[in-house]
Scaffold this motif. Sequence first.
Motif, mmCIF file in Angstrom:
data_model
loop_
_atom_site.group_PDB
_atom_site.id
_atom_site.type_symbol
_atom_site.label_atom_id
_atom_site.label_comp_id
_atom_site.label_asym_id
_atom_site.label_seq_id
_atom_site.Cartn_x
_atom_site.Cartn_y
_atom_site.Cartn_z
ATOM 1 N N ASN A 145 0.855 -1.186 0.000
ATOM 2 C CA ASN A 145 0.000 0.000 0.000
ATOM 3 C C ASN A 145 0.888 1.232 0.000
ATOM 4 O O ASN A 145 1.845 1.300 0.763
ATOM 5 N N ILE A 146 0.596 2.191 -0.861
ATOM 6 C CA ILE A 146 1.372 3.427 -0.936
ATOM 7 C C ILE A 146 0.436 4.608 -0.736
ATOM 8 O O ILE A 146 -0.629 4.671 -1.337
ATOM 9 N N PHE A 155 4.196 3.815 3.201
ATOM 10 C CA PHE A 155 3.827 2.562 2.559
ATOM 11 C C PHE A 155 3.800 1.444 3.583
ATOM 12 O O PHE A 155 4.522 1.472 4.584
ATOM 13 N N TRP A 404 -8.280 8.915 -2.665
ATOM 14 C CA TRP A 404 -7.760 7.546 -2.655
ATOM 15 C C TRP A 404 -8.220 6.829 -3.913
ATOM 16 O O TRP A 404 -9.352 6.990 -4.359
ATOM 17 N N SER A 416 -4.122 -2.952 -5.475
ATOM 18 C CA SER A 416 -3.357 -1.998 -4.669
ATOM 19 C C SER A 416 -4.217 -0.777 -4.395
ATOM 20 O O SER A 416 -5.211 -0.524 -5.075
ATOM 21 N N HIS A 418 -3.873 3.526 -3.384
ATOM 22 C CA HIS A 418 -2.940 4.640 -3.406
ATOM 23 C C HIS A 418 -3.627 5.906 -2.907
ATOM 24 O O HIS A 418 -4.758 6.190 -3.263
ATOM 25 N N SER A 456 -1.230 5.776 -11.756
ATOM 26 C CA SER A 456 -0.438 4.843 -10.957
ATOM 27 C C SER A 456 0.766 5.503 -10.311
ATOM 28 O O SER A 456 1.283 4.999 -9.340
ATOM 29 N N ASP A 457 1.260 6.639 -10.848
ATOM 30 C CA ASP A 457 2.472 7.212 -10.280
ATOM 31 C C ASP A 457 2.436 8.730 -10.147
ATOM 32 O O ASP A 457 3.459 9.368 -10.018
ATOM 33 N N TYR A 459 0.933 12.199 -8.143
ATOM 34 C CA TYR A 459 0.235 12.767 -6.995
ATOM 35 C C TYR A 459 -0.519 13.997 -7.485
ATOM 36 O O TYR A 459 0.075 14.970 -7.910
#
Length: 463
Positions: A145-146, A155, A404, A416, A418, A456-457, A459
């Motif tokens: 989890n990140i 994480f 989230w 997953s 995030h 996915s990557d 913010y």
Amino acid sequence: MKNITLFLAVSLSFFLFSCGDMNEIQREFEEMEEQVYLGKIDSLKGFQGINSVKLTWYYNADPRIQNTVIYWNLRRDSLVIPVKHTTPGIRKDSVVIEGLSQNSHLFEMRNVNSLGQKSLFSTVTVKAWDLEYYRSKLGARKVSNIGYNFNDLTFKLSTVSEVDGVVYSRLKYKNREGVEVEKIIENNVESLLLSDFAAGEDISIQSLIVPPYFHDSIYTDYEVYKTPYMNFKSSKRKKVLSLADAEGSLFVTTPDRLLQRNPQGQLVAYSLNEAGDQFVQSGILQGDWSEYRCMIYYDPDRIITVHGTTNNLSMHRIQPDRLVHIREFAWRWAHVYFMALNKRLFSTVKNGAMLLWRVDENGKFIPPSPAEKVVARGFNVYPNFISSYQNEGVFSLDETNFLWFYFINAEGEITSSHKMGQSRFTYMLMLDFNGDLLCLDNNGDLWLHPFAPDTSDAYWVFE
């Protein structure tokens, strides 16, 4: 009488001949020297390793033992270990034999001395492994989890049990000054917070493992995870619709329209204008929809409704000017939120569990449905909404206004979660509209935030 005499004669001859043979055998053993054996190696054990093995054993108290000889490779290789009787009684010894190929190796051991006296053999078979081959079978602790905000990255790590053989794990990353940082993570640490990570850089984790029946410790290959970069594209929001009657309304999006069930029970359709910067009313669908508390778009051209009193679920076909009722297919489902993706229906209940069903376009459950499947827990932390996004997952805002995102695979399993971003705005609802986020604020204004598929990557900063 003659027969009896003949039988006695033959028997007597055989007896005399047998006695003669036995005497010869006895004289042969009497002429041989007495065989003296040294004490045998006891409790021989073998432990696997990387191109090596470790052998352990016990010596008995026989003072005549001077050396221990180890044979392997069909006795073509050997090793002599001197025995020192420094303490009385039984003692333990061991040796590591290196330079072995990946294979099972037979080891034969016995004790000897300078008088030519020997012990009986003790044997053990042990496997040696090639490093890269065995390492490919191992895995480091996983990041499960990140979550991240403007300053911190947190994480969670997979749990470790004794059978995993993990000694500890090691984390590497670059801080904001570009300096590589290394941290040791003990097995009892289940989550970690980094306040100095460099956005967009990799973090790598490996574990030191001692596999069962091994004498070696092995570092796994690094598992690499990418930290988020700050994506400010969502700051370019635009107001696309203002509604005076947003309070008490329901909203659902289809690929080309926004549908509002207004407080009067009408189902009003809105479409984007040619410039793509404003929603304009494109019609009112037939019927009274005031009895429903929830509407869910179900790909490719269906809408599922949840009745406000009975909590019964119905399937409808979308037409330009109406929703055509197909059938009622579930009853008394007093669930909190409903969403759909990949032709699967999800819902959450009061205890926070997320449930999964498969329903076809005619409103019929696909086996093994309707038996519910719990795919996740903890969704009771979202007070206002949970929405599906494309066919990738679901998202929501928590009580602290953090976004989230939960990735869901084609089987309906959450892979997953995030913590994707934060907003300084308070939104009561967020919907997916062709990959962008359509957000409703307290004033009844609808805002469209660009939201590219690199979720996915990135913010996302809503400001």
